[in-house]
Design an enzyme around this catalytic site. Sequence first.
Site, short mmCIF file in Angstrom:
data_model
loop_
_atom_site.label_atom_id
_atom_site.label_comp_id
_atom_site.label_asym_id
_atom_site.label_seq_id
_atom_site.Cartn_x
_atom_site.Cartn_y
_atom_site.Cartn_z
N ARG A 149 1.86 18.84 -4.34
CA ARG A 149 0.36 17.81 -4.07
C ARG A 149 -0.91 18.74 -4.57
O ARG A 149 -1.84 18.04 -4.75
CB ARG A 149 0.45 17.51 -2.52
N GLU A 181 5.59 27.40 6.60
CA GLU A 181 5.50 27.00 7.95
C GLU A 181 6.60 26.48 8.53
O GLU A 181 7.25 26.67 9.53
CB GLU A 181 4.25 25.80 8.24
#
Length: 178
Positions: free
Chosen positions: A61, A98
């Site tokens: 992205r 994460e």
Amino acid sequence: MESGWPESLIRDIPDFPTQGIMFKDITPLLDDGDALRWSADALADRLSSTPADRIVGVEARGFILGAAVAYRLGLGFVPFRKPGKLPYDTMSVDYQLEYGTASLEAHTDALSPGQRVLIVDDVLATGGTAAAAVELVKSGDAEVVGVGVLLELGFLGGRARLGNGYPVTSLFYCGGDE
Ligand code: AMP
């Protein structure tokens, strides 16, 4: 302008890609031409006060926003990619996400010594990806002058992990309790 626009177009997807992660899905914002243009222009405007030679975009992205920002600022764009995607000689760095582990690769000739680089991605979470991108820029003897993201998840401490040497510009900020 409607209140909260265009941040309101970033959609929360609970438990993606793993249990306990609140995924910030930017595809509704990308789908809206006005929102995409406003966001890319606003991020580019904020970054324009930092003299730079290249924009680095982090797959995937970060490519979308990074390329738009590079176009807007008239700078070249360097892709930092997932392993095995780049055709020429590469250098790489491993890092923690994460939600898991990952690697980033760049062409060995992508950056030149002394070049000033702005790193662009969609979301700054724990800062692991941005820190890995910083390492890769350093491997090319270039210099990171800033990090720009659409959305910063402040409660995950990415900015602190990067430290003061790498100023972070985030268009939207999520403290965690909203
Ligand atoms: P981090 O390395 O933890 O800062 O994570 C940032 C990278 O992982 C970015 O490339 C994001 O696209 C992606 N990412 C991490 N956490 C999220 C999240 N909660 N929502 C959307 N993307 C995320």
